[in-house]
Design a protein around this motif. Structure first.
Motif: not given
Length: 132
Positions: A6-33
């Motif tokens: 899972v990387v920045e921009g990936g998404t997480i869904d909750c059981g009540h239909s909510g969705r968030i886009s991931l922005v707080h990640v580690s930059t010590r390892l990157t995949v295509r920036n």
């Protein structure tokens, strides 16, 4: 079986239909920036709308209070209980995989029961790097 990390921009869904886009990640390892999501970074993420709102608007968590006029009671993620890599770490922290998931809660006192639900990764944000 290997799963996408899972990387920045990936998404997480909750059981009540909510969705968030991931922005707080580690930059010590990157995949295509895009930085990877490490264990512990998935905790305490609120299913709230982005500020300023993105377009299109993300799916909203539908959890509400028991008030006469129901108010939002958005979910907050707890620690991952599945989908944690066992063979890939960054600084001793495991990365999270596409199959990651866990429980949620809400800090709102009068939320409609049950106050706990679940979250899961709905999109890893990349498919180039995989791990087990």
């Amino acid at each position: 079986m290997a799963e996408s990390v899972v990387v920045e921009g990936g998404t997480i869904d909750c059981g009540h239909s909510g969705r968030i886009s991931l922005v707080h990640v580690s930059t010590r390892l990157t995949v295509r920036n895009k930085g990877v999501l490490l264990l512990e970074q998935e905790k305490n993420l609120p299913f709230l709308p982005a500020a300023p709102p993105t377009s299109p608007l993300p799916l909203q968590c539908t959890h509400v209070t028991t008030s006469q006029v129901p108010l939002p009671a958005p979910c907050i993620t707890k620690a991952a209980s599945s989908g944690v890599a066992t063979k890939l770490t960054v600084g001793k922290a495991a990365v999270l995989l596409r199959l990651a998931g866990g429980a949620t809660t809400t800090p709102v006192a009068n939320a409609v029961p049950p106050t706990d639900s679940t979250w899961k990764v709905s999109a890893a944000g990349q498919s180039r790097l995989t791990a087990v």
